[in-house]
Each structure stands twice: as C-alpha cells, then as structure tokens.
Design a protein around this motif. Structure first.
Motif, PDB file in Angstrom:
ATOM      1  N   PRO A 186       0.809  -1.225   0.000  1.00  0.00           N
ATOM      2  CA  PRO A 186       0.000   0.000   0.000  1.00  0.00           C
ATOM      3  C   PRO A 186       0.839   1.270   0.000  1.00  0.00           C
ATOM      4  O   PRO A 186       0.496   2.250  -0.674  1.00  0.00           O
ATOM      5  N   GLU A 187       1.950   1.276   0.737  1.00  0.00           N
ATOM      6  CA  GLU A 187       2.839   2.449   0.732  1.00  0.00           C
ATOM      7  C   GLU A 187       3.463   2.641  -0.647  1.00  0.00           C
ATOM      8  O   GLU A 187       3.599   3.774  -1.129  1.00  0.00           O
ATOM      9  N   GLN A 188       3.859   1.539  -1.277  1.00  0.00           N
ATOM     10  CA  GLN A 188       4.426   1.638  -2.623  1.00  0.00           C
ATOM     11  C   GLN A 188       3.421   2.264  -3.589  1.00  0.00           C
ATOM     12  O   GLN A 188       3.765   3.157  -4.373  1.00  0.00           O
ATOM     13  N   LEU A 189       2.183   1.800  -3.535  1.00  0.00           N
ATOM     14  CA  LEU A 189       1.161   2.310  -4.449  1.00  0.00           C
ATOM     15  C   LEU A 189       0.891   3.786  -4.204  1.00  0.00           C
ATOM     16  O   LEU A 189       0.762   4.571  -5.158  1.00  0.00           O
ATOM     17  N   GLN A 190       0.784   4.176  -2.949  1.00  0.00           N
ATOM     18  CA  GLN A 190       0.530   5.579  -2.614  1.00  0.00           C
ATOM     19  C   GLN A 190       1.660   6.483  -3.093  1.00  0.00           C
ATOM     20  O   GLN A 190       1.437   7.660  -3.385  1.00  0.00           O
ATOM     21  N   ASN A 191       2.852   5.926  -3.204  1.00  0.00           N
ATOM     22  CA  ASN A 191       4.019   6.710  -3.612  1.00  0.00           C
ATOM     23  C   ASN A 191       4.408   6.483  -5.070  1.00  0.00           C
ATOM     24  O   ASN A 191       5.533   6.792  -5.455  1.00  0.00           O
ATOM     25  N   GLY A 192       3.481   5.978  -5.889  1.00  0.00           N
ATOM     26  CA  GLY A 192       3.688   5.998  -7.326  1.00  0.00           C
ATOM     27  C   GLY A 192       4.001   4.703  -8.024  1.00  0.00           C
ATOM     28  O   GLY A 192       4.010   4.651  -9.257  1.00  0.00           O
ATOM     29  N   VAL A 193       4.286   3.630  -7.293  1.00  0.00           N
ATOM     30  CA  VAL A 193       4.611   2.347  -7.926  1.00  0.00           C
ATOM     31  C   VAL A 193       3.367   1.800  -8.632  1.00  0.00           C
ATOM     32  O   VAL A 193       2.274   1.798  -8.068  1.00  0.00           O
ATOM     33  N   ARG A 194       3.546   1.313  -9.880  1.00  0.00           N
ATOM     34  CA  ARG A 194       2.413   0.788 -10.646  1.00  0.00           C
ATOM     35  C   ARG A 194       2.680  -0.586 -11.262  1.00  0.00           C
ATOM     36  O   ARG A 194       1.788  -1.174 -11.855  1.00  0.00           O
ATOM     37  N   PHE A 195       3.899  -1.091 -11.156  1.00  0.00           N
ATOM     38  CA  PHE A 195       4.230  -2.444 -11.637  1.00  0.00           C
ATOM     39  C   PHE A 195       4.661  -3.251 -10.433  1.00  0.00           C
ATOM     40  O   PHE A 195       5.551  -2.837  -9.682  1.00  0.00           O
ATOM     41  N   LEU A 196       4.038  -4.407 -10.245  1.00  0.00           N
ATOM     42  CA  LEU A 196       4.323  -5.246  -9.091  1.00  0.00           C
ATOM     43  C   LEU A 196       4.722  -6.646  -9.565  1.00  0.00           C
ATOM     44  O   LEU A 196       3.959  -7.319 -10.257  1.00  0.00           O
ATOM     45  N   ASP A 197       5.927  -7.043  -9.195  1.00  0.00           N
ATOM     46  CA  ASP A 197       6.453  -8.368  -9.521  1.00  0.00           C
ATOM     47  C   ASP A 197       6.218  -9.265  -8.305  1.00  0.00           C
ATOM     48  O   ASP A 197       6.711  -8.972  -7.209  1.00  0.00           O
ATOM     49  N   VAL A 198       5.438 -10.336  -8.489  1.00  0.00           N
ATOM     50  CA  VAL A 198       5.071 -11.208  -7.371  1.00  0.00           C
ATOM     51  C   VAL A 198       5.302 -12.663  -7.774  1.00  0.00           C
ATOM     52  O   VAL A 198       4.982 -13.070  -8.897  1.00  0.00           O
ATOM     53  N   ARG A 199       5.828 -13.463  -6.837  1.00  0.00           N
ATOM     54  CA  ARG A 199       6.076 -14.885  -7.071  1.00  0.00           C
ATOM     55  C   ARG A 199       5.222 -15.691  -6.085  1.00  0.00           C
ATOM     56  O   ARG A 199       5.147 -15.330  -4.903  1.00  0.00           O
ATOM     57  N   VAL A 200       4.587 -16.754  -6.569  1.00  0.00           N
ATOM     58  CA  VAL A 200       3.715 -17.553  -5.704  1.00  0.00           C
ATOM     59  C   VAL A 200       4.010 -19.032  -5.851  1.00  0.00           C
ATOM     60  O   VAL A 200       4.489 -19.490  -6.891  1.00  0.00           O
TER      61      VAL A 200
END
Length: 472
Positions: A186-200
């Motif tokens: 949530p902090e990343q998104l609020q501060n401008g991040v729009r690409f999220l790399d996630v591994r599951v």
C-alpha cells in the motif's frame, strides 16, 4: 569548484531570477533513540540514513539578480559557482508561469525538495540536486497516488514511464537475502509504484497461492497469501480509479502444483470473482482502457483447454511464460515485452555491469516514439512499441555484499543520477541513440522508500511530463 547546471524537465519555461548564498549549518535531526535505530537499520540494510541536515544559517552572505532561462526539457550550464559541500547553501529563486518559487541547493536532507511557492503559484515543482556535476533537475510534482490522472487516455501503456518493485510483497521481516522491499505494498502504491512483480507457490490439491521469493517464504512470522495482496490492490484502485496496475505473476517455491494448475486457480478462484477489475485480454491496452484495472503479465504457462476457452482461443493475459533468463535485452510476450533482467551479480564489481545494462535499456525505451490522435504524425494503424522492462534488482545468496538491499544501495542512487542528468537527452545515452517519446519504460526496483526516500520513483514519474509536452 564546478558551476551549477540546471535541467528543466517540466512543460514550462523556467527562469532563474535571484541567487542568495548562506553559510551552511549542520543540524542534528530526530532524537538519540531514533538516530541510533536509524543508524543500525542503515548498517544492516545498507540504505541511506543521515542524522544530520545542512541548513542555511543566518542572513545571506551574498545576494544577486540572475537572468538564466531554461526552456522545457532543455539543459543549461550556468556560470554560477556551485555550493561548497557541507559548508554553503545557495537559495535559488525561479520564475515559472509568472510566479516565483524558491529552493535551497543542496536541500537540507539528501532527498528531493518541493520548491516553496512565494506568491501563490499553482505549479507544484520538485528539485533533485546531485553534487556529482553540480546538477539541479527540476520536475513537475505529480500527485504520486494518482499520477496517471494527468495523462491522456490515448497513450498506450508502454509509452509511460512506470516505477515498479521486484518481489513487491517482500517487505516483511525475513532473511536479508529474501527481503527486497522497505515499504509495504500500500505504501508503494501511494508513492507511485504501478508495476508489481510477485512470485507464488502452488499446490495440486488446493487453490491457496502462497507468496514466496524463490524457495523461501517471505516472512519469518508465517505465510503470506496472494488473496490478501490482491485486496490491497483492489482497495487502492477503488480509491484511485484513474490508475492502472501491472501485476507480473510467476510460479516459484516448493509447492508441487504446476503452471497449468496455478493458471486455473488464479482465474477461477481469484480473477473471475473481481472480473471488472482485471485486464486479461492478450493485448496491450491504452491507459484509458486500463484505468481502474490490473493488467496481468503471465510468467507461467496455461493449460491448452484454458487457453482455448479465453478470448476466442487467443489466451489469457500477456503471455510472458517464455521469460529470457539473465539477459541484457531479451524478448518475450509475443513481442509485447523487451526485458533487461541480468541478476547474476556474484561479486560487487558486477554491479557496474548491471548498471550499464540498465542504462542501455533506459536508452532503448527512450528511443521509442508514438503519436496519439491530435498529434502530427499520428497513424491509426501504427504499431504499439513493446514494454521495456528494466530490472534494477540482483542477488547472490552466498555473498552478503550482493544481497538485494546492498545492490540497491548502489544502483538506486546511480539510476536517480542518470535520470536527472542524462536520460532522454539527445546523444547522452551509452549508445547515443535518438530520443523519441523519452520514456523510461518500467523500472523494477528493490528497496525504494527506505527512510521515506522516494526520489527514484519521483524521477521516473516525472519523465511522464514529456507526454504532456508532446501532446501540446
């Protein structure tokens, strides 16, 4: 002593009209407890921490008028002597759109500074100063929680400059070789991040997808799950419907589930329950079409029956399952993606090689050009450029100097400096390529936001002002 160079990365002409020189005063910030905690954190995590700031002291020692004009997206070397580091502060007054703005160089902290409005101007401006080269870059200050709102709907997403995070959800307490982020999603998104790399990690007998980094869980206090991560994304989009998020998903971990099983779990148990919040068509959308949605980049293979059942047999999501390994400039996604993902940094000296690869990918992204309706050169059948995905991350488990935070401590400031001084400036890239729309592409980072330092993200987002300027 070097002279000050000013780079204007806004859509407005900027005029430097006054210069004041002050004696610099080193001032302690925070209290003893917070400073000790910050210093320990900095030592452990290799992030930048300072318990002192340099501030202007007393009255100006010297004041003079100036007349330096810098047009939009131009750079000008002045004959103004730069500040003597740690001993002097220069206060600069600029005129922008008939209003005056003020900034101290260097800023009190090592981070960027929001320029002070002196007479009620409506512009929001950010200054980033690098001592190396005595270089001051001035950006438009986008509202980082909703920066896409300012851009035209017609821009294809690959033309945007997009901040991203590698192993985005790995902000929990974990092994230092596993943890990649300082800030929560949530902090990343609020501060401008729009690409999220996630591994599951997937299991064959249930649809619960666990977030991992390689073979390891991302938290020492228990498993973290994709369903909770997605709730954070949904909540953000509900509050910020002008934005779009790009989610890159890959299967890793020790689970025995296959890519094909994971794909069915993801569609049936996750995406289909919130179908209006996802973009799963296997083509790259415009910003307008993707607003309020999550664009799926699929780094896993689909079962044949799932592929045939989706989008008239064209598949599901942007297919990046054939991901090029450890590459400088690989291609995937049916031509939709070009990626720099050199991660084999086994010695700290290899960080220089990684830095060079990242700069070259930035230059390739900046070279791409595109014209939307209303612009000279627009063609309705023009091919959309690919996403230029540029990983700044690297890791080597057996060398502490090459753990994620220590690589980021070197790479992130270097990339901030490169963006401020050279990116999108004709002939200044490693290969001296032409500059088209000047995008950065997608920069995928580790450890942004440590000690509330979002300078790299601000610089990436700030480059989108070029799209506004081209549309004029």
């Amino acid at each position: 002593m070097a002279n000050l160079t000013i780079r204007n990365l806004t859509v407005d002409t900027i005029e430097l009209v006054e210069i004041e020189r002050y004696e610099g005063e080193r001032v302690r910030t925070g209290d003893v407890v917070s400073n000790v905690a910050g210093a320990i954190s900095s030592f452990m995590n290799a992030t930048d921490f300072s318990a002192h700031e340099t501030r202007a002291q007393g009255d100006a020692l010297h004041k003079e008028k100036a007349n330096v004009r810098v047009d939009p997206f131009k750079t000008k070397e002045t004959d103004i002597r730069a500040a003597d580091k740690n001993k002097e502060v220069i206060r600069l007054t600029f005129k922008v759109a008939d209003h005056r703005y003020e900034v101290d160089v260097p800023s009190p902290s090592r981070k960027s500074a929001v320029m002070k409005k002196l007479d009620g101007g409506k512009k929001e401006l950010t200054a980033v100063y690098t001592h190396n080269g005595a270089f001051l870059a001035i950006f438009s200050s986008a509202r980082l929680n909703a920066w896409m709102k300012e851009l035209d709907d017609e821009w294809p997403l690959p033309l945007l400059s997009i901040p991203g995070t590698h192993n985005a959800a790995t902000h929990h307490k974990a092994l230092p070789s596993v943890r990649c982020q300082a800030a929560t999603v949530p902090e990343q998104l609020q501060n401008g991040v729009r690409f999220l790399d996630v591994r599951v990690s997937a299991n064959p007998d249930n649809d619960e997808l666990t977030i991992v980094h390689g073979a390891f869980p991302i938290s020492l206090t228990g498993n973290k799950y994709l369903k909770d991560h997605l709730e954070d994304l949904y909540e953000f989009l509900e509050k910020n419907p002008s934005e779009t998020l790009i989610l890159s998903l890959k299967r890793e971990g020790t689970g025995k589930g296959t890519d094909q099983q994971m794909g069915k779990y993801l569609k049936n148990s996750y995406v289909d329950k919130k179908r209006d919040l996802w973009w799963t068509e296997p083509k790259v959308p415009t910003l307008g079409a993707a607003r309020g949605k999550i664009l799926l980049v699929r780094r896993f293979a689909l079962a044949d029956d799932q592929k045939k059942a989706c989008w008239n047999g064209r598949g599901w999501g942007i297919d990046a399952s054939a991901w090029p390994d450890n590459c400088e400039d690989g291609k995937t996604g049916g031509g939709h993606i070009r990626v720099q993902d050199f991660y084999e940094v086994t010695e700290s000296q290899n960080i220089e090689k990684k830095t060079d690869f990242a700069r070259r990918q930035l230059e390739r992204a900046a070279e791409q050009n595109f014209f939307i309706p209303g612009m000279d050169g627009h063609k309705a059948d023009a091919k959309t450029p690919p996403f230029f995905v540029n990983f700044l991350s690297a890791n080597y488990f057996f060398n502490a100097n090459c753990w994620p935070e220590r690589v980021a401590a070197k790479l992130n400031p270097s990339m901030t400096e490169y963006l401020c001084i050279r990116h999108g400036d004709e002939g200044k890239g490693p290969n001296k390529l032409k500059v088209g729309s000047g995008s950065t592409g997608i920069l995928v980072t580790d450890w942004v936001g440590a000690h509330d330092d979002w300078d790299l993200v601000r610089c990436i987002v700030g480059m989108n002002a070029r799209l506004q300027h081209k549309k004029k």
